[in-house]
Design an enzyme around this catalytic site. Structure first.
Site, PDB file in Angstrom:
ATOM      1  N   CYS A 126      45.713   1.343  27.641  1.00 16.29           N
ATOM      2  CA  CYS A 126      44.776   1.906  26.659  1.00 16.29           C
ATOM      3  C   CYS A 126      44.489   3.379  26.960  1.00 16.29           C
ATOM      4  O   CYS A 126      43.919   4.079  26.140  1.00 16.29           O
ATOM      5  CB  CYS A 126      43.472   1.106  26.619  1.00 16.29           C
ATOM      6  SG  CYS A 126      42.560   1.147  28.165  1.00 16.29           S
ATOM      7  N   ASP A 134      42.441   4.554  29.147  1.00 14.10           N
ATOM      8  CA  ASP A 134      41.052   4.820  29.526  1.00 14.10           C
ATOM      9  C   ASP A 134      40.919   5.040  31.035  1.00 14.10           C
ATOM     10  O   ASP A 134      41.634   4.429  31.825  1.00 14.10           O
ATOM     11  CB  ASP A 134      40.156   3.666  29.084  1.00 14.10           C
ATOM     12  CG  ASP A 134      40.086   3.579  27.572  1.00 14.10           C
ATOM     13  OD1 ASP A 134      40.551   4.525  26.907  1.00 14.10           O
ATOM     14  OD2 ASP A 134      39.569   2.582  27.048  1.00 14.10           O
ATOM     15  N   CYS A 159      36.822   3.573  25.912  1.00  9.66           N
ATOM     16  CA  CYS A 159      36.273   2.872  24.755  1.00  9.66           C
ATOM     17  C   CYS A 159      34.784   2.563  24.968  1.00  9.66           C
ATOM     18  O   CYS A 159      34.249   2.737  26.068  1.00  9.66           O
ATOM     19  CB  CYS A 159      37.039   1.578  24.534  1.00  9.66           C
ATOM     20  SG  CYS A 159      36.662   0.343  25.788  1.00  9.66           S
ATOM     21  N   CYS A 174      38.250  -4.118  30.000  1.00  8.45           N
ATOM     22  CA  CYS A 174      37.377  -2.951  30.179  1.00  8.45           C
ATOM     23  C   CYS A 174      36.406  -3.215  31.345  1.00  8.45           C
ATOM     24  O   CYS A 174      36.110  -2.316  32.126  1.00  8.45           O
ATOM     25  CB  CYS A 174      36.592  -2.653  28.916  1.00  8.45           C
ATOM     26  SG  CYS A 174      37.572  -2.790  27.410  1.00  8.45           S
TER      27      CYS A 174
END
Ligand code: FES
Length: 146
Positions: free
Chosen positions: A34, A36, A59, A103
């Site tokens: 992603c 991140d 995110c 996450c």
């Protein structure tokens, strides 16, 4: 996708954003899939996490989990801090949608990476702490159902 009120609160009003100058330990982790990235700073004195701050380029769930993870680690002894899992972070946020579990893994890894850095700098071994991964992508294939 539905987020709990707590996730929304920590996303809209993240706690502990920033950096700690002269931090005892700093950990940076990322997820190549992603893109991140999370950076966590810890101030540790007499074996206790006195302060924690973070910077997250990621995110909304990454921001919310960093915020909650730094809240959870503050005031903990190193032994307690090592045991903070992504599950504990998710529970404190009243859950995350399954596609966002990775996450919270990033948040757990960021805390561990900062503790690892602290241990390296002080030449100590923290029981139960593993060397951090740079990319936590592996976690993504095994989302947990709730
Ligand atoms: Fe990558 Fe949330 S989508 S950390």
């Amino acid at each position: 996708m539905q987020y709990s009120e707590k996730v929304m609160d920590h996303f809209m009003n993240p706690r502990n954003v920033g950096e700690i100058k002269d931090a005892s330990g700093v950990g940076t982790v990322g997820n190549a899939k992603c893109g991140d990235i999370m950076k966590v700073y810890l101030k540790i004195e007499n074996g206790v996490v006195e302060d924690a701050k973070f910077k997250t380029f990621g995110c909304g769930a990454a921001v919310a989990t960093s915020s909650m993870a730094t809240e959870l680690i503050k005031g903990k002894t190193i032994e307690e801090a090592v045991k903070i899992t992504n599950k504990a972070v998710m529970e404190a946020l009243d859950g995350l949608p399954p596609v966002k579990v990775h996450c919270s893994c990033l948040a757990e890894e960021a805390l561990h990476a900062a503790l690892w850095d602290y241990a390296q700098k002080n030449g100590i071994v923290i029981e139960g702490l593993k060397e951090p991964k740079e990319d936590i992508g592996d976690h993504e294939e095994v989302p947990e159902e709730d």
